[in-house]
Design an enzyme around this catalytic site. Structure first.
Site, PDB file in Angstrom:
ATOM      1  N   TYR A  66       0.842  -1.211   0.000  1.00 18.81           N
ATOM      2  CA  TYR A  66       0.000   0.000   0.000  1.00 18.81           C
ATOM      3  C   TYR A  66       0.876   1.259   0.000  1.00 18.81           C
ATOM      4  O   TYR A  66       0.459   2.333  -0.431  1.00 18.81           O
ATOM      5  CB  TYR A  66      -0.945  -0.033   1.201  1.00 18.81           C
ATOM      6  CG  TYR A  66      -2.189   0.800   1.037  1.00 18.81           C
ATOM      7  CD1 TYR A  66      -3.043   0.628  -0.054  1.00 18.81           C
ATOM      8  CD2 TYR A  66      -2.530   1.767   1.975  1.00 18.81           C
ATOM      9  CE1 TYR A  66      -4.184   1.389  -0.198  1.00 18.81           C
ATOM     10  CE2 TYR A  66      -3.671   2.533   1.849  1.00 18.81           C
ATOM     11  CZ  TYR A  66      -4.495   2.339   0.758  1.00 18.81           C
ATOM     12  OH  TYR A  66      -5.626   3.101   0.622  1.00 18.81           O
ATOM     13  N   LYS A 110      -3.133   7.867   3.958  1.00 19.30           N
ATOM     14  CA  LYS A 110      -4.339   7.556   4.743  1.00 19.30           C
ATOM     15  C   LYS A 110      -4.117   7.872   6.225  1.00 19.30           C
ATOM     16  O   LYS A 110      -5.047   8.312   6.912  1.00 19.30           O
ATOM     17  CB  LYS A 110      -4.741   6.087   4.560  1.00 19.30           C
ATOM     18  CG  LYS A 110      -5.243   5.758   3.151  1.00 19.30           C
ATOM     19  CD  LYS A 110      -6.372   6.641   2.681  1.00 19.30           C
ATOM     20  CE  LYS A 110      -6.985   6.165   1.371  1.00 19.30           C
ATOM     21  NZ  LYS A 110      -7.898   7.154   0.784  1.00 19.30           N
TER      22      LYS A 110
HETATM   23  N1  LIG Z   1     -11.326   0.283  -3.351  1.00 15.64           N
HETATM   24  C1  LIG Z   1     -10.912  -0.002  -2.133  1.00 15.64           C
HETATM   25  O1  LIG Z   1     -10.569  -1.149  -1.828  1.00 15.64           O
HETATM   26  C2  LIG Z   1     -10.827   1.088  -1.088  1.00 15.64           C
HETATM   27  C3  LIG Z   1     -10.730   0.716   0.265  1.00 15.64           C
HETATM   28  C4  LIG Z   1     -10.648   1.715   1.221  1.00 15.64           C
HETATM   29  C5  LIG Z   1     -10.667   3.044   0.837  1.00 15.64           C
HETATM   30  N2  LIG Z   1     -10.755   3.377  -0.489  1.00 15.64           N
HETATM   31  C6  LIG Z   1     -10.771   4.800  -0.850  1.00 15.64           C
HETATM   32  O2  LIG Z   1     -12.017   5.112  -1.429  1.00 15.64           O
HETATM   33  C7  LIG Z   1     -11.857   6.306  -2.196  1.00 15.64           C
HETATM   34  C8  LIG Z   1     -12.530   6.122  -3.549  1.00 15.64           C
HETATM   35  O3  LIG Z   1     -11.837   5.153  -4.305  1.00 15.64           O
HETATM   36  P1  LIG Z   1     -12.554   4.007  -5.120  1.00 15.64           P
HETATM   37  O4  LIG Z   1     -11.993   2.723  -4.616  1.00 15.64           O
HETATM   38  O5  LIG Z   1     -14.012   4.206  -5.165  1.00 15.64           O
HETATM   39  O6  LIG Z   1     -11.904   4.178  -6.582  1.00 15.64           O
HETATM   40  P2  LIG Z   1     -12.320   5.166  -7.775  1.00 15.64           P
HETATM   41  O7  LIG Z   1     -11.145   5.111  -8.711  1.00 15.64           O
HETATM   42  O8  LIG Z   1     -13.635   4.798  -8.309  1.00 15.64           O
HETATM   43  O9  LIG Z   1     -12.413   6.588  -7.083  1.00 15.64           O
HETATM   44  C9  LIG Z   1     -11.316   7.454  -6.916  1.00 15.64           C
HETATM   45  C10 LIG Z   1     -11.793   8.817  -7.339  1.00 15.64           C
HETATM   46  O10 LIG Z   1     -10.790   9.815  -7.111  1.00 15.64           O
HETATM   47  C11 LIG Z   1     -10.957  10.769  -8.142  1.00 15.64           C
HETATM   48  N3  LIG Z   1      -9.806  11.646  -8.262  1.00 15.64           N
HETATM   49  C12 LIG Z   1      -8.496  11.313  -8.401  1.00 15.64           C
HETATM   50  N4  LIG Z   1      -7.761  12.436  -8.545  1.00 15.64           N
HETATM   51  C13 LIG Z   1      -8.623  13.480  -8.494  1.00 15.64           C
HETATM   52  C14 LIG Z   1      -8.481  14.893  -8.594  1.00 15.64           C
HETATM   53  N5  LIG Z   1      -7.289  15.472  -8.769  1.00 15.64           N
HETATM   54  N6  LIG Z   1      -9.583  15.671  -8.514  1.00 15.64           N
HETATM   55  C15 LIG Z   1     -10.804  15.118  -8.350  1.00 15.64           C
HETATM   56  N7  LIG Z   1     -11.004  13.782  -8.242  1.00 15.64           N
HETATM   57  C16 LIG Z   1      -9.927  12.990  -8.322  1.00 15.64           C
HETATM   58  C17 LIG Z   1     -11.157   9.908  -9.389  1.00 15.64           C
HETATM   59  O11 LIG Z   1     -11.680  10.662 -10.445  1.00 15.64           O
HETATM   60  C18 LIG Z   1     -12.111   8.864  -8.849  1.00 15.64           C
HETATM   61  O12 LIG Z   1     -13.441   9.288  -9.048  1.00 15.64           O
HETATM   62  C19 LIG Z   1     -10.357   6.585  -2.253  1.00 15.64           C
HETATM   63  O13 LIG Z   1     -10.030   7.532  -1.268  1.00 15.64           O
HETATM   64  C20 LIG Z   1      -9.769   5.228  -1.888  1.00 15.64           C
HETATM   65  O14 LIG Z   1      -8.465   5.331  -1.357  1.00 15.64           O
HETATM   66  C21 LIG Z   1     -10.847   2.418  -1.456  1.00 15.64           C
END
Ligand SMILES: NC(=O)c1ccc[n+]([C@@H]2O[C@H](COP(=O)([O-])OP(=O)(O)OC[C@H]3O[C@@H](n4cnc5c(N)ncnc54)[C@H](O)[C@@H]3O)[C@@H](O)[C@H]2O)c1
Length: 273
Positions: free
Chosen positions: A162, A169
């Site tokens: 990670y 985070k």
């Molecule tokens: N998928 C997992 O396993 C998981 C687990 C825990 C936390 N998360 C967190 O959840 C959140 C959403 O991620 P996700 O998994 O839904 O993936 P995702 O790729 O669908 O979402 C990430 C989003 O961040 C946006 N983004 C990136 N750079 C940007 C910028 N400069 N301006 C505006 N938007 C921007 C992207 O456009 C996208 O919509 C993130 O913070 C991720 O770290 C994900």
């Protein structure tokens, strides 16, 4: 979850797998009205792929009020989103910040080799943007409004692979606590939902596939969590049902985070050896 009369922003839908979309669906099912943003398209992308992927989802939703571009690294664009929300909604009742990014090279290399530029980029997009969004929204938030962001266990403990995102985070979790303190007198809450691994664009970049197998064996529930489960808890944090909660990191991970040993995975390993 009852969102009758509530209006707010969903930041971070990239496609139908996005966690932000899972949460938005629960909010809209409860009667909430959502304004959405999408990552701006490059000027040379005539097909406007970023916008199209999100508009395919929002166009058919009666409770989707608007869809506007926003690069969260651009303060002017953040301000413009808040002005649009204030014009359309009056006050903002909830904001979901579901945004993270790190350069793939930095994500894939050992933390010790993280580049300075890559570190700054990842921290700016994945952490500072929560501060920027909260500051820009401050004057428009209704009393009792709720802000929620998405975090991961890799900020609490070392989760190899990670890497730089784990550091982000940890900083995001601390940011939630400090913002919760600052916004408390305005009766605005700030929380984070710590999701177990979910297959999404960002998830795949952060090595979610390996983690899915691990959680299946180690989490007390013996399975991974679904988009819908994360969506429901996200909606809970954004709703008045959680009105006494702020500065909290709420885990939706089948209990994985509270384990102090590999648990049933040990038995599995013993059986296979
Ligand atoms: N998928 C997992 O396993 C998981 C687990 C825990 C936390 N998360 C967190 O959840 C959140 C959403 O991620 P996700 O998994 O839904 O993936 P995702 O790729 O669908 O979402 C990430 C989003 O961040 C946006 N983004 C990136 N750079 C940007 C910028 N400069 N301006 C505006 N938007 C921007 C992207 O456009 C996208 O919509 C993130 O913070 C991720 O770290 C994900």
């Amino acid at each position: 979850m009852d969102f009758t009369g509530k209006k707010g922003l969903i930041l971070g839908v990239a496609n139908d797998h996005s966690i932000a979309w899972a949460i938005a669906q629960q909010v809209m099912n409860g009667g909430g009205i959502c304004g959405f943003t999408h990552l701006p398209d490059r000027p040379d992308d005539e097909r406007q792929r970023n916008r199209r992927r999100v508009s395919q989802l929002t166009d058919t939703c009666p409770n989707a009020a608007f869809l506007v571009p926003m690069d969260a690294q651009n303060d002017e664009e953040i301000r413009s989103v808040m002005t649009t929300a204030a014009e359309k909604f009056g006050k903002i009742d909830f904001i979901l910040h579901s945004i993270a990014f790190a350069d793939r090279d930095d994500l894939n290399r050992d933390t010790v080799f993280t580049s300075r530029a890559g570190f700054k980029l990842a921290m700016d997009v994945s952490v500072y943007t929560l501060i920027a969004v909260t500051a820009a929204a401050k004057d428009y938030l209704s009393p009792g409004a709720s802000i929620a962001t998405m975090t991961y266990f890799g900020g609490e403990k070392c989760v190899p692979g990670y890497n730089v995102m784990g550091i982000c985070k940890a900083a995001l979790d601390a940011t939630v606590r400090y913002l919760a303190y600052d916004m408390g007198p305005q009766s605005v809450r700030v929380n984070a939902l710590s999701a177990g691994p979910i297959r999404t664009l960002a998830g795949r970049a952060a090595g979610v596939d390996e983690m899915l197998t691990l959680y299946e064996h180690m989490a007390p529930l013996g399975r991974n969590v679904s988009h819908e489960e994360v969506g429901k808890t996200g909606a809970f944090l954004l709703s008045t049902a959680s009105e006494g909660i702020t500065g909290e990191i709420l885990h939706v991970d089948g209990g994985y985070n509270m384990m102090g040993s590999p648990g049933r995975l040990l038995k599995k390993l013993a059986e296979s050896s």
